[in-house]
Design a protein around this motif. Structure first.
Motif, mmCIF file in Angstrom:
data_model
loop_
_atom_site.group_PDB
_atom_site.id
_atom_site.type_symbol
_atom_site.label_atom_id
_atom_site.label_comp_id
_atom_site.label_asym_id
_atom_site.label_seq_id
_atom_site.Cartn_x
_atom_site.Cartn_y
_atom_site.Cartn_z
ATOM 1 N N ILE A 4 0.857 -1.180 0.000
ATOM 2 C CA ILE A 4 0.000 0.000 0.000
ATOM 3 C C ILE A 4 0.894 1.230 0.000
ATOM 4 O O ILE A 4 1.938 1.252 0.650
ATOM 5 N N GLY A 5 0.490 2.222 -0.761
ATOM 6 C CA GLY A 5 1.294 3.432 -0.900
ATOM 7 C C GLY A 5 0.735 4.600 -0.108
ATOM 8 O O GLY A 5 -0.435 4.617 0.288
ATOM 9 N N PHE A 6 1.590 5.575 0.101
ATOM 10 C CA PHE A 6 1.221 6.870 0.675
ATOM 11 C C PHE A 6 1.617 7.911 -0.355
ATOM 12 O O PHE A 6 2.800 8.027 -0.697
ATOM 13 N N ALA A 7 0.639 8.653 -0.862
ATOM 14 C CA ALA A 7 0.895 9.652 -1.895
ATOM 15 C C ALA A 7 0.494 11.020 -1.362
ATOM 16 O O ALA A 7 -0.519 11.158 -0.674
ATOM 17 N N GLY A 8 1.292 12.003 -1.668
ATOM 18 C CA GLY A 8 0.971 13.363 -1.260
ATOM 19 C C GLY A 8 2.083 14.287 -1.695
ATOM 20 O O GLY A 8 3.190 13.852 -1.995
ATOM 21 N N TRP A 9 1.775 15.552 -1.710
ATOM 22 C CA TRP A 9 2.752 16.548 -2.105
ATOM 23 C C TRP A 9 3.765 16.762 -0.993
ATOM 24 O O TRP A 9 3.505 16.451 0.177
ATOM 25 N N SER A 10 4.910 17.307 -1.343
ATOM 26 C CA SER A 10 5.946 17.637 -0.365
ATOM 27 C C SER A 10 5.340 18.548 0.709
ATOM 28 O O SER A 10 4.600 19.470 0.396
ATOM 29 N N VAL A 99 4.808 2.014 0.668
ATOM 30 C CA VAL A 99 5.512 2.714 -0.405
ATOM 31 C C VAL A 99 5.245 4.196 -0.226
ATOM 32 O O VAL A 99 4.097 4.629 -0.232
ATOM 33 N N GLU A 100 6.318 4.957 -0.053
ATOM 34 C CA GLU A 100 6.185 6.410 0.069
ATOM 35 C C GLU A 100 6.662 7.035 -1.231
ATOM 36 O O GLU A 100 7.775 6.784 -1.684
ATOM 37 N N GLY A 101 5.816 7.856 -1.809
ATOM 38 C CA GLY A 101 6.121 8.402 -3.128
ATOM 39 C C GLY A 101 5.493 7.498 -4.176
ATOM 40 O O GLY A 101 4.481 6.857 -3.917
ATOM 41 N N PHE A 102 6.081 7.413 -5.351
ATOM 42 C CA PHE A 102 5.518 6.617 -6.446
ATOM 43 C C PHE A 102 4.021 6.919 -6.576
ATOM 44 O O PHE A 102 3.199 6.024 -6.703
ATOM 45 N N LYS A 103 3.678 8.219 -6.548
ATOM 46 C CA LYS A 103 2.266 8.608 -6.518
ATOM 47 C C LYS A 103 1.490 8.184 -7.758
ATOM 48 O O LYS A 103 0.271 8.139 -7.732
ATOM 49 N N PRO A 108 -2.806 0.229 -4.424
ATOM 50 C CA PRO A 108 -3.691 0.969 -3.530
ATOM 51 C C PRO A 108 -2.873 2.008 -2.761
ATOM 52 O O PRO A 108 -1.753 1.713 -2.314
ATOM 53 N N LYS A 109 -3.443 3.217 -2.636
ATOM 54 C CA LYS A 109 -2.710 4.307 -1.984
ATOM 55 C C LYS A 109 -3.629 5.071 -1.041
ATOM 56 O O LYS A 109 -4.814 5.217 -1.302
ATOM 57 N N ILE A 110 -3.008 5.577 0.015
ATOM 58 C CA ILE A 110 -3.658 6.522 0.908
ATOM 59 C C ILE A 110 -3.097 7.885 0.564
ATOM 60 O O ILE A 110 -1.876 8.084 0.580
ATOM 61 N N GLU A 111 -3.967 8.810 0.198
ATOM 62 C CA GLU A 111 -3.495 10.173 -0.075
ATOM 63 C C GLU A 111 -3.349 10.908 1.244
ATOM 64 O O GLU A 111 -4.224 10.838 2.105
ATOM 65 N N VAL A 112 -2.242 11.616 1.397
ATOM 66 C CA VAL A 112 -1.974 12.401 2.600
ATOM 67 C C VAL A 112 -2.141 13.861 2.213
ATOM 68 O O VAL A 112 -1.430 14.376 1.356
ATOM 69 N N ARG A 113 -3.138 14.540 2.858
ATOM 70 C CA ARG A 113 -3.460 15.934 2.520
ATOM 71 C C ARG A 113 -3.539 16.785 3.777
ATOM 72 O O ARG A 113 -4.201 16.416 4.726
ATOM 73 N N ARG A 114 -2.881 17.913 3.736
ATOM 74 C CA ARG A 114 -2.998 18.919 4.794
ATOM 75 C C ARG A 114 -3.505 20.201 4.159
ATOM 76 O O ARG A 114 -3.164 20.516 3.016
ATOM 77 N N PRO A 127 -7.926 6.389 -9.467
ATOM 78 C CA PRO A 127 -8.777 5.299 -8.965
ATOM 79 C C PRO A 127 -8.067 4.399 -7.953
ATOM 80 O O PRO A 127 -8.721 3.579 -7.308
ATOM 81 N N ASP A 128 -6.753 4.548 -7.808
ATOM 82 C CA ASP A 128 -6.006 3.719 -6.865
ATOM 83 C C ASP A 128 -5.967 4.307 -5.457
ATOM 84 O O ASP A 128 -5.475 3.663 -4.529
ATOM 85 N N ILE A 129 -6.474 5.528 -5.283
ATOM 86 C CA ILE A 129 -6.560 6.105 -3.941
ATOM 87 C C ILE A 129 -7.714 5.404 -3.226
ATOM 88 O O ILE A 129 -8.855 5.426 -3.693
ATOM 89 N N VAL A 130 -7.418 4.766 -2.073
ATOM 90 C CA VAL A 130 -8.435 3.999 -1.343
ATOM 91 C C VAL A 130 -8.908 4.720 -0.079
ATOM 92 O O VAL A 130 -9.899 4.316 0.531
ATOM 93 N N ALA A 131 -8.193 5.772 0.328
ATOM 94 C CA ALA A 131 -8.565 6.560 1.505
ATOM 95 C C ALA A 131 -7.745 7.841 1.475
ATOM 96 O O ALA A 131 -6.737 7.939 0.754
ATOM 97 N N VAL A 132 -8.178 8.812 2.275
ATOM 98 C CA VAL A 132 -7.443 10.065 2.395
ATOM 99 C C VAL A 132 -7.174 10.328 3.881
ATOM 100 O O VAL A 132 -8.110 10.311 4.684
#
Length: 168
Positions: A4-10, A99-103, A108-114, A127-132
């Motif tokens: 499972i990945g974690f995707a988000g901007w710097s 997996v951190e990065g490889f957005k 399946p990825k969790i998007e990290v948003r602030r 479509p691969d984002i499964v949660a935020v």
């Protein structure tokens, strides 16, 4: 291996959240590994050390070993960057790979948003984002996790990969 990945901007807090989630999942008895993508030139070695000198002399690979850990450094020397799939194949067996990065990876990825990070969200178009994991409610039907509650994020990951009971 479950991935499972974690995707988000710097600046979104990916690394902090991943660090906390790793500690929680490990404490719960899971063998967790991590692949982190770097968009810039990086070095885990130090100038002047023997291994650094050997790499700069031309070694394609330098493996350092001790009674505590080992590390293999591979210089691409003009080769293409490895795919996530190829990197996953390099890992020893484990229960879960974060997996951190490889957005843009098709995992399946969790998007990290602030709220402090203003770049566009991934979840509306990926479509691969499964949660935020977020610090404010968002206009999405996806599960929303408190970015400041790493235990809840870890529990989400465990449940995401839990087998579905027959007849449930």
């Amino acid at each position: 291996m479950k991935v499972i990945g974690f995707a988000g901007w710097s600046g979104s807090g990916k690394t902090t959240l991943v660090e906390q989630v790793v500690a929680i999942l490990s404490a719960r008895g899971l063998a967790v590994s991590l692949i982190k993508h770097a968009h810039h030139k990086f070095d885990i070695d130090h100038e002047g050390k023997d291994s650094w000198r050997h790499r700069h002399a031309g070694c394609r690979e330098v493996l350092i070993s001790s009674g505590v850990r080992w590390s293999l450094m591979h210089e691409l020397r003009g080769e293409e960057e490895m795919s996530l799939e190829a990197l996953l194949a390099k890992l020893s067996p484990c229960d879960l790979v974060l997996v951190e990065g490889f957005k843009r990876a098709r995992i399946p990825k969790i998007e990290v948003r602030r709220t402090a990070v203003q770049e566009a969200a991934f979840y509306p178009d990926d479509p691969d984002i499964v949660a935020v994991a977020t610090d404010v409610p968002l206009p999405t039907a996806l599960p929303q996790l408190d970015i400041n509650d790493a235990a809840a994020v870890a529990t989400f990951i465990e449940r995401f990969f839990a087998p579905v009971a027959v007849g449930a």
